[in-house]
Motif scaffolding. Structure first.
Motif, PDB file in Angstrom:
ATOM      1  N   LEU A  60       0.818   1.155  -0.525  1.00  6.67           N
ATOM      2  CA  LEU A  60       0.631   2.407  -1.250  1.00  6.67           C
ATOM      3  C   LEU A  60      -0.676   3.093  -0.853  1.00  6.67           C
ATOM      4  CD1 LEU A  60       2.017   0.858  -4.479  1.00  6.67           C
ATOM      5  CD2 LEU A  60       3.111   2.722  -3.253  1.00  6.67           C
ATOM      6  N   ASP A  61      -0.968   3.050   0.444  1.00  6.78           N
ATOM      7  CA  ASP A  61      -2.188   3.648   0.981  1.00  6.78           C
ATOM      8  C   ASP A  61      -2.005   5.116   1.363  1.00  6.78           C
ATOM      9  OD1 ASP A  61      -3.581   1.258   0.737  1.00  6.78           O
ATOM     10  OD2 ASP A  61      -3.088   0.610   2.769  1.00  6.78           O
ATOM     11  N   THR A  62      -0.759   5.522   1.658  1.00  5.87           N
ATOM     12  CA  THR A  62      -0.509   6.884   2.130  1.00  5.87           C
ATOM     13  C   THR A  62      -0.040   7.752   0.961  1.00  5.87           C
ATOM     14  OG1 THR A  62       0.183   5.913   4.225  1.00  5.87           O
ATOM     15  CG2 THR A  62       0.645   8.240   3.896  1.00  5.87           C
ATOM     16  N   PHE A  63      -0.858   8.757   0.623  1.00  2.00           N
ATOM     17  CA  PHE A  63      -0.603   9.593  -0.548  1.00  2.00           C
ATOM     18  C   PHE A  63      -0.967  11.031  -0.242  1.00  2.00           C
ATOM     19  CE2 PHE A  63      -2.192  11.610  -4.456  1.00  2.00           C
ATOM     20  CZ  PHE A  63      -1.109  11.431  -5.306  1.00  2.00           C
ATOM     21  N   ALA A  64      -0.112  11.955  -0.673  1.00  2.00           N
ATOM     22  CA  ALA A  64      -0.436  13.387  -0.656  1.00  2.00           C
ATOM     23  C   ALA A  64      -0.283  13.843  -2.101  1.00  2.00           C
ATOM     24  CB  ALA A  64       0.477  14.141   0.303  1.00  2.00           C
ATOM     25  N   THR A  65       0.864  14.397  -2.471  1.00  2.00           N
ATOM     26  CA  THR A  65       1.127  14.690  -3.882  1.00  2.00           C
ATOM     27  C   THR A  65       1.951  13.574  -4.520  1.00  2.00           C
ATOM     28  OG1 THR A  65       3.081  15.947  -3.266  1.00  2.00           O
ATOM     29  CG2 THR A  65       1.021  17.181  -3.557  1.00  2.00           C
ATOM     30  N   LYS A 114      -8.102  -1.996  -5.999  1.00  2.00           N
ATOM     31  CA  LYS A 114      -7.058  -2.273  -5.005  1.00  2.00           C
ATOM     32  C   LYS A 114      -7.026  -3.760  -4.697  1.00  2.00           C
ATOM     33  CE  LYS A 114     -10.351  -1.327  -1.403  1.00  2.00           C
ATOM     34  NZ  LYS A 114     -10.748  -0.547  -0.267  1.00  2.00           N
ATOM     35  N   ARG A 115      -5.880  -4.220  -4.160  1.00  2.00           N
ATOM     36  CA  ARG A 115      -5.729  -5.617  -3.749  1.00  2.00           C
ATOM     37  C   ARG A 115      -5.516  -5.753  -2.253  1.00  2.00           C
ATOM     38  NH1 ARG A 115      -8.044  -9.153  -6.067  1.00  2.00           N
ATOM     39  NH2 ARG A 115      -6.776 -10.618  -4.931  1.00  2.00           N
ATOM     40  N   HIS A 116      -4.979  -4.718  -1.621  1.00  2.00           N
ATOM     41  CA  HIS A 116      -4.630  -4.817  -0.207  1.00  2.00           C
ATOM     42  C   HIS A 116      -4.727  -3.436   0.410  1.00  2.00           C
ATOM     43  CE1 HIS A 116      -1.925  -5.203   3.279  1.00  2.00           C
ATOM     44  NE2 HIS A 116      -2.350  -6.446   3.296  1.00  2.00           N
ATOM     45  N   GLY A 117      -5.186  -3.372   1.624  1.00  2.00           N
ATOM     46  CA  GLY A 117      -5.277  -2.092   2.314  1.00  2.00           C
ATOM     47  C   GLY A 117      -6.401  -1.229   1.781  1.00  2.00           C
ATOM     48  N   SER A 158      -4.516   1.724  -3.841  1.00  2.00           N
ATOM     49  CA  SER A 158      -3.378   1.314  -4.656  1.00  2.00           C
ATOM     50  C   SER A 158      -2.827   2.557  -5.351  1.00  2.00           C
ATOM     51  CB  SER A 158      -3.792   0.267  -5.690  1.00  2.00           C
ATOM     52  OG  SER A 158      -4.676   0.824  -6.648  1.00  2.00           O
ATOM     53  N   ALA A 159      -1.706   2.402  -6.018  1.00  2.00           N
ATOM     54  CA  ALA A 159      -1.104   3.510  -6.757  1.00  2.00           C
ATOM     55  C   ALA A 159      -1.534   3.445  -8.211  1.00  2.00           C
ATOM     56  CB  ALA A 159       0.415   3.431  -6.674  1.00  2.00           C
ATOM     57  N   GLY A 201      -0.816   2.286 -15.156  1.00  2.00           N
ATOM     58  CA  GLY A 201      -0.679   1.068 -14.373  1.00  2.00           C
ATOM     59  C   GLY A 201      -1.113   1.280 -12.942  1.00  2.00           C
ATOM     60  N   HIS A 202      -1.571   0.226 -12.333  1.00  2.00           N
ATOM     61  CA  HIS A 202      -1.943   0.220 -10.918  1.00  2.00           C
ATOM     62  C   HIS A 202      -1.011  -0.763 -10.212  1.00  2.00           C
ATOM     63  CE1 HIS A 202      -5.811   2.330 -11.588  1.00  2.00           C
ATOM     64  NE2 HIS A 202      -5.700   1.752 -12.773  1.00  2.00           N
ATOM     65  N   PHE A 203      -0.532  -0.368  -9.039  1.00  2.00           N
ATOM     66  CA  PHE A 203       0.384  -1.198  -8.271  1.00  2.00           C
ATOM     67  C   PHE A 203      -0.101  -1.276  -6.829  1.00  2.00           C
ATOM     68  CE2 PHE A 203       2.757   0.525 -11.780  1.00  2.00           C
ATOM     69  CZ  PHE A 203       3.542  -0.534 -12.207  1.00  2.00           C
ATOM     70  N   ASP A 204       0.082  -2.440  -6.208  1.00  4.00           N
ATOM     71  CA  ASP A 204      -0.337  -2.614  -4.825  1.00  4.00           C
ATOM     72  C   ASP A 204       0.521  -3.688  -4.158  1.00  4.00           C
ATOM     73  OD1 ASP A 204      -1.796  -2.125  -2.539  1.00  4.00           O
ATOM     74  OD2 ASP A 204      -3.714  -2.789  -3.352  1.00  4.00           O
ATOM     75  N   LEU A 205       0.613  -3.598  -2.863  1.00  4.80           N
ATOM     76  CA  LEU A 205       1.330  -4.532  -1.998  1.00  4.80           C
ATOM     77  C   LEU A 205       2.718  -4.867  -2.556  1.00  4.80           C
ATOM     78  CD1 LEU A 205       1.091  -5.943   0.684  1.00  4.80           C
ATOM     79  CD2 LEU A 205       0.079  -7.902  -0.471  1.00  4.80           C
ATOM     80  N   VAL A 206       3.526  -3.829  -2.758  1.00  3.42           N
ATOM     81  CA  VAL A 206       4.886  -3.965  -3.275  1.00  3.42           C
ATOM     82  C   VAL A 206       5.822  -4.105  -2.083  1.00  3.42           C
ATOM     83  CG1 VAL A 206       6.682  -2.906  -4.679  1.00  3.42           C
ATOM     84  CG2 VAL A 206       4.262  -2.513  -5.235  1.00  3.42           C
TER      85      VAL A 206
END
Length: 166
Positions: free
Chosen positions: A5-10, A30-33, A36-37, A134-139
């Motif tokens: 979840l590293d690439t984000f625009a809108t 963040k946990r990875h990269g 995070s989202a 919520g925060h999410f990472d490395l899904v």
């Protein structure tokens, strides 16, 4: 795609919104990269989802296990989780988060479910209940590998070896 979840625009690249959540790329938690989202749900259960159905040969994966893993972070218990659906209405759920203001790892935040023969989609989602952050990472998601194929009788006369790239 875009598991970290590293690439984000809108919105997050390769992910679709569930409802109208407030989304942002979080670079400090963040946990990875590189990030995070961060998902804020207002008005309903909201989040992001990705349908991976087109990336598999459904005839080869029926009965195999779809594994979903990820990291999540929430300060309120039972507010965020991962989900999987094969038809858009019936869900397999990871447990809700503990709400300890700590990252919960992919050892506890996971789903293992068999792929049904009547699947019309294979959607993985990151969801927050109304009023939660919520925060999410490395899904990520994967299906058990296929180790053996039956070779049709018509080609048993040749070739005499068969190689596949793994």
């Amino acid at each position: 795609l875009n598991a970290s979840l590293d690439t984000f625009a809108t919105t997050f690249t390769s992910w679709d919104n569930i409802g109208t959540p407030t989304l942002s790329a979080e670079t400090t938690r963040k946990r990875h990269g590189s990030g995070s989202a961060k998902i804020t749900a207002t008005g309903a259960t909201e989040g992001i989802e990705q349908n991976i159905f087109a990336r598999v040969n459904i005839r080869e994966v029926v009965g195999k296990t779809l594994h979903t893993r990820g990291w999540n972070f929430g300060v309120v218990a039972s507010a965020i989780r991962f989900r999987v659906t094969f038809d858009g209405s019936t869900y397999s759920n990871a447990p809700y988060n503990g709400g300890d203001a700590e990252w919960e790892n992919d050892g506890s935040q996971k789903i293992d479910v068999a792929v049904p023969a009547d699947a019309t989609e294979m959607t993985v989602s990151c969801e927050c209940i109304d009023g939660s952050v919520g925060h999410f990472d490395l899904v990520r998601a994967w299906i058990d590998p296929i180790y053996r194929y039956t070779i049709p009788a018509a080609i048993l006369k040749g070739p005499y070896s068969l190689s596949i790239q793994r």
